[in-house]
Write an enzyme that holds these catalytic residues in place. Sequence first.
Site, PDB file in Angstrom:
ATOM      1  N   LYS A 116      33.088  33.067  33.762  1.00 60.67           N
ATOM      2  CA  LYS A 116      32.061  33.760  32.965  1.00 60.67           C
ATOM      3  C   LYS A 116      31.391  32.825  31.960  1.00 60.67           C
ATOM      4  O   LYS A 116      30.200  32.980  31.659  1.00 60.67           O
ATOM      5  CB  LYS A 116      32.661  34.969  32.242  1.00 60.67           C
ATOM      6  CG  LYS A 116      33.369  35.965  33.162  1.00 60.67           C
ATOM      7  CD  LYS A 116      32.478  36.485  34.283  1.00 60.67           C
ATOM      8  CE  LYS A 116      33.272  36.691  35.564  1.00 60.67           C
ATOM      9  NZ  LYS A 116      32.483  36.940  36.758  1.00 60.67           N
ATOM     10  N   GLU A 200      31.705  37.651  22.576  1.00 66.80           N
ATOM     11  CA  GLU A 200      30.315  38.127  22.611  1.00 66.80           C
ATOM     12  C   GLU A 200      30.110  39.146  21.504  1.00 66.80           C
ATOM     13  O   GLU A 200      31.044  39.855  21.129  1.00 66.80           O
ATOM     14  CB  GLU A 200      30.012  38.846  23.940  1.00 66.80           C
ATOM     15  CG  GLU A 200      29.859  37.954  25.134  1.00 66.80           C
ATOM     16  CD  GLU A 200      29.575  38.740  26.416  1.00 66.80           C
ATOM     17  OE1 GLU A 200      29.410  39.979  26.350  1.00 66.80           O
ATOM     18  OE2 GLU A 200      29.541  38.108  27.479  1.00 66.80           O
ATOM     19  N   HIS A 235      36.194  51.125  33.902  1.00 61.88           N
ATOM     20  CA  HIS A 235      35.525  49.955  34.471  1.00 61.88           C
ATOM     21  C   HIS A 235      35.388  50.011  35.984  1.00 61.88           C
ATOM     22  O   HIS A 235      35.127  48.995  36.633  1.00 61.88           O
ATOM     23  CB  HIS A 235      36.219  48.658  34.027  1.00 61.88           C
ATOM     24  CG  HIS A 235      36.267  48.522  32.531  1.00 61.88           C
ATOM     25  ND1 HIS A 235      35.131  48.568  31.751  1.00 61.88           N
ATOM     26  CD2 HIS A 235      37.302  48.383  31.677  1.00 61.88           C
ATOM     27  CE1 HIS A 235      35.473  48.459  30.481  1.00 61.88           C
ATOM     28  NE2 HIS A 235      36.785  48.355  30.414  1.00 61.88           N
ATOM     29  N   ARG A 293      28.526  38.533  46.197  1.00 63.94           N
ATOM     30  CA  ARG A 293      28.941  39.248  47.417  1.00 63.94           C
ATOM     31  C   ARG A 293      27.993  40.417  47.649  1.00 63.94           C
ATOM     32  O   ARG A 293      27.176  40.734  46.789  1.00 63.94           O
ATOM     33  CB  ARG A 293      30.353  39.787  47.228  1.00 63.94           C
ATOM     34  CG  ARG A 293      30.413  40.736  46.025  1.00 63.94           C
ATOM     35  CD  ARG A 293      31.633  41.595  45.952  1.00 63.94           C
ATOM     36  NE  ARG A 293      31.455  42.642  44.957  1.00 63.94           N
ATOM     37  CZ  ARG A 293      31.754  42.547  43.672  1.00 63.94           C
ATOM     38  NH1 ARG A 293      32.254  41.432  43.186  1.00 63.94           N
ATOM     39  NH2 ARG A 293      31.546  43.553  42.858  1.00 63.94           N
TER      40      ARG A 293
END
Length: 511
Positions: A116, A200, A235, A293
């Site tokens: 990430k 973040e 999630h 993907r």
Amino acid sequence: MFSKILIANRGEIACRVIRACRDLNISAVAVYSEVDAAALHVRMADEAYLIGPAPSADSYLNIEKIIDVAQRAQAEAIHPGYGFLAENAAFARAVTEAGLIFIGPTPAAMEVMGSKTNARRAAIAAGAPVVPGTTEALRDFAEARETAAKFGYPVMLKAAAGGGGKGMRQVAAESDLRSALESAQSEAASAFGNSEVYLEKVVERPRHIEIQVFADQHGNSVHLGERECSIQRRHQKVIEECPSPLDDSDLRQRMGAAALQIARAVNYVGAGTVEFLFSDVSRDFYFLEMNTRLQVEHPVTELVTGIDLVREQISVAAGQRLSFTQEDVRWSGHAIECRVYAEDPQNNFFPSPGRITFLRVPSGPGVRDDSGVAEGDEVSIFYDPMISKLAAWGRTRAEAIDRLRRALDEYAVGGIKTTLPFFRSIVRDEEFIAGRLDTGFIPRFHERLENQPAVSDEDRDVAIIAAALVFAEQRRQGATNHAPRQPGKWKMAGRETTLNRGNLTRKSFSE
Ligand code: MV4
């Protein structure tokens, strides 16, 4: 074009890839574990090979075995589907080194997006907006404290090797930072074998909006618009739609351009998805991560654009040019998808494995069901318990919801619990119908259900008696309608003639 492809997956996505192979006149090779010997993807394929025992690590994740089968079956390419090995750069590399073609991006692009922090650096270099925060892992608590103070609370700690919420901690104030950092690091270490965590700033009440991109090996790249995936539970996406209910063509254009900048920066090839967080408050959007993907929710994009994404993946991997340009892409109508799971919504979505004793799959105008199971199949505990993706298309979002409601009511699954009842109530929910979707939708939906006025025992009894009376009346009417009616005179005359032709007469017959 290829003449034979191996599909390194199971369930609905293996079936979906086999269908694209049929369209392209390509022979499809399935692989399966011991519990999947009679699975739908095995029955649909042209050839199928056992690759090991039920646990994924011994079968669908066994790189050597899968490549060995591909070579023995003389397949030319491998489609990884999603999950399992789909985003494993080492697998993609091993496939290529074995002289086969991996249907997907390059291992290098997969590696950049797998981290990430690397992905954030790539997005910044490409000039795309990213959530304010760090682009390197935090070295220690002191650095975390300084950085959090610089960006301002609340902040989010995220695993560098993660994605999808694992190893993620929201921190409201400095007093919570130390324990949040430690728990995020240890969760990241056990989930990904990498304890690196970065930081973040929190985007409050965000929407999850992602852009489908596609690129060929000749430098052409296009975007296919957005999908709104804000309705998530722990999630996990639950409902996805295309376009977003925001239905803002300027936003689509700007997000599409940002997604393509990022894809081009990593020389992306094939189907990819660039995820953004969108703030309803400021209407700003920020790059979150890129999935290298085909995604579970690709059917909603297919329904609205008319483009077969799996067919395009295969032809691009074979070296062909994209079959369409950006100008060719038109978005028509609205599509919504529900992920139907073998889980009990009445019992905290607890898995409900077992045999499917009865299955009625909905159909009719605007309905598409991508399933990996048939009546009589066993839903095992070894794999993701998603049994199908039910999608509806309509000219408008309202028409898509009407059709989805009809299809959900028509869908019947016996023997196991499913999430169908949960979806039947969501498609009747005012907030959902109004398109007020953000990532807090599901918790608020559960609150609305709990806060529904309680029904007294007496009212409940009255309702049950009334329903029983209506049911009995309907059945009586049904029986009346189907009772043999007195035949008409023409029919009686006809019968008499027939009987008189033989030796039988009406009289002798009745005697
Ligand atoms: C966030 C966020 C708010 N601010 N990052 C959750 C999963 C992972 N893909 C990213 N996630 C989030 N990242 C910042 N800086 C809120 C979430 C989030 C979320 C995002 C999309 C869909 C549902 C969600 C549910 C909770 C939190």
